[in-house]
Design an enzyme around this catalytic site. Sequence first.
Site, PDB file in Angstrom:
ATOM      1  N   ASP A   1      26.230 -25.579  14.027  1.00  0.00           N
ATOM      2  CA  ASP A   1      25.273 -24.811  14.844  1.00  0.00           C
ATOM      3  C   ASP A   1      24.593 -23.762  13.992  1.00  0.00           C
ATOM      4  O   ASP A   1      23.393 -23.524  14.132  1.00  0.00           O
ATOM      5  CB  ASP A   1      25.970 -24.030  15.978  1.00  0.00           C
ATOM      6  CG  ASP A   1      26.785 -24.891  16.906  1.00  0.00           C
ATOM      7  OD1 ASP A   1      26.444 -26.072  17.073  1.00  0.00           O
ATOM      8  OD2 ASP A   1      27.768 -24.360  17.474  1.00  0.00           O
TER       9      ASP A   1
ATOM     10  N   HIS B   1      30.040 -23.742  16.297  1.00  0.00           N
ATOM     11  CA  HIS B   1      30.476 -24.843  15.436  1.00  0.00           C
ATOM     12  C   HIS B   1      29.804 -24.611  14.088  1.00  0.00           C
ATOM     13  O   HIS B   1      28.679 -24.103  14.037  1.00  0.00           O
ATOM     14  CB  HIS B   1      29.979 -26.208  15.937  1.00  0.00           C
ATOM     15  CG  HIS B   1      30.365 -26.579  17.324  1.00  0.00           C
ATOM     16  ND1 HIS B   1      29.706 -26.120  18.428  1.00  0.00           N
ATOM     17  CD2 HIS B   1      31.329 -27.412  17.780  1.00  0.00           C
ATOM     18  CE1 HIS B   1      30.252 -26.644  19.516  1.00  0.00           C
ATOM     19  NE2 HIS B   1      31.249 -27.436  19.160  1.00  0.00           N
TER      20      HIS B   1
HETATM   21  C1  XUL Z   1      32.274 -30.129  24.880  1.00  0.00           C
HETATM   22  C2  XUL Z   1      32.699 -28.743  24.704  1.00  0.00           C
HETATM   23  C3  XUL Z   1      32.537 -28.216  23.326  1.00  0.00           C
HETATM   24  C4  XUL Z   1      33.637 -27.327  22.887  1.00  0.00           C
HETATM   25  C5  XUL Z   1      33.531 -26.889  21.447  1.00  0.00           C
HETATM   26  O1  XUL Z   1      32.368 -30.578  26.163  1.00  0.00           O
HETATM   27  O2  XUL Z   1      33.104 -28.085  25.625  1.00  0.00           O
HETATM   28  O3  XUL Z   1      31.308 -27.579  23.245  1.00  0.00           O
HETATM   29  O4  XUL Z   1      33.717 -26.182  23.670  1.00  0.00           O
HETATM   30  O5  XUL Z   1      33.465 -27.976  20.584  1.00  0.00           O
END
Ligand code: XUL
Length: 436
Positions: A104, A101
């Site tokens: 992150d 993300h």
């Molecule tokens: C949340 C989840 C996230 C997504 C990316 O449950 O799986 O980490 O993979 O936003």
Amino acid sequence: MAEYFPEVNKVKFEGRDSKNPLAFKFYDPDAVINGRKMKDHLRFAVAYWHTLKGTGGDMFGAGTWKRSWENAADPMQRAEDTLHAAFEFFTKLGVDYYCFHDRDIAPEGQKFSESCKNLDYIVKLAKKLQSDTGVKLLWGTANCFSNPRYAHGAGTNPDPKVFAYACAQIKHAMEATLELGGENYVFWGGREGYETLLNTNYALEQELFARFLQMAVDYKREIGFEGTLLIEPKPQEPTKHQYDFDSATVLGFLRQYGLLNEFKLNIEANHATLAGHTFQHELTVAAASGSLGSVDANTGDMLLGWDTDQFPTNIYDAVYAMMVIQQAGGFTTGGLNFDAKLRRGSVDDLDLFYGHIVAMDTFARGLIISEQIIKDGLLDEFVAKRYSGYNSGFGADIVAGKADFKAAEGFVLANEEPVPSSGRQEYLENLINSYI
Ligand code: XUL
Ligand code: CO
């Protein structure tokens, strides 16, 4: 340059008799299976948020993991150190991909413009580390759920100011993904859902969400991002009801708004469990629409009703998953991203290696076994025979759209009463066991 994992050299394949916990027993990256290297079938990725940024905290207590790359007081220095630790981890483990993300890899600033500047700075470093190591970006995404501004959602927020903020943030995260050669861009509807229908205009929120996704499609075209857009279904958590409930719901939504050709699905095992489905079911539903894009490989706990995001270790689950993936043609831009975190008590940096190694070996076995099952063809043969009535006569007319109720009545009158033939479930379960 600091070394963050000095006790680990590159993890190697040593074969199933090895007792070295820092070696692969089944994952042999360059071994060729059915014309393709194992690493190219599996396309493993590390999830930055859990592996590099996780703390071991839960709602009952603070973090338990002390990571040396998190020591610097300055947030940008911390982000740089974390990035170096990340690439050391990726290369020592031997994964070809990672996922992140925006928040992150780079901290959010006081203002949007500062957040963008932080991200751009880290993206430049990441690009250099990618080219030094050969590690690639499987997918990027934007964190539009942690900051309090997103308390009521992003693309379904009742306040257009927040909707706009999410668009701007995603625009920037997409640009970062493009810059890093990311092969996909993921939408996980962090807080796209509701806590109570009493304050929710459901119909408007659905419209808003469709507009939001359409804008993403338009922008993808505008900047020439050729990767795949992915949606990751999840039924609840953090909101009581998440709109992207499961594969079937997401596919129905995409069809309704004419977006089916623009998105594929990123199926997460633990999310399938939360939706009351198996991992295999979610993959199968996605594959049936030609929409199986990528996988968040993890597992839940059958006794806990939340998203525990554990490393996948169940060989049956991996076999069933790989059977669906391989029969759908295997991954193109997608891969197996370990959206998984250590248990809170696994406090050592070394545990990060153990978690990934068992997960990679589990999916390597899943691949080896599923390819054998597919190659032998006994299961396929059984299924083909079970439906063979549709290959000719009235069955073929049904499939071709040539049958109607009157013709069906004529067919029934001219034929004997139908009697069921065995579905042979136990026989087939025994067959699968013979491979495992
Ligand atoms: C949340 C989840 C996230 C997504 C990316 O449950 O799986 O980490 O993979 O936003
Ligand atoms: Co996920």
